[in-house]
Write a protein that holds these residues in place. Structure first.
Motif: not given
Length: 88
Positions: A41-48, A62-71
């Motif tokens: 689960x990702x609570x604040x995600x965006x497609x990438x 998908x990745x975290x909206x804040x850009x941290x972590x990996x897709x």
């Protein structure tokens, strides 16, 4: 929510062209490695984008909206919920 509607929701952008975050949950599965079954689960995600060909495998990234972590690659048929609504 139907899958097509969920994908439209994930592609939405605001007035400045920035992706609008959404929550998503899905089940992992790797038939080649015989692993998976974990609910992610990702609570604040965006497609990438991703480094491998997603459409051929019927996946999105998908990745975290804040850009941290990996897709995370997510198979379309393994999406459980988007914005807490079940995906059919």
């Amino acid at each position: 929510m139907l899958l097509g509607k969920a994908l439209e929701l994930m592609d939405q952008v605001d007035g400045r062209g920035a992706a609008i975050p959404f929550s998503i949950s899905w089940v992992t599965c790797d038939r080649n490695r015989k692993t998976g079954g974990e609910i992610k689960r990702l609570d604040k995600a965006v497609r990438c984008g991703a480094q491998h060909h997603l459409q051929r495998n019927r996946q999105i990234a998908v990745r975290r909206a804040d850009g941290k972590g990996h897709p995370y690659p997510v198979h379309l048929r393994l999406i459980l919920r988007v914005n807490n609504e079940p995906v059919l």
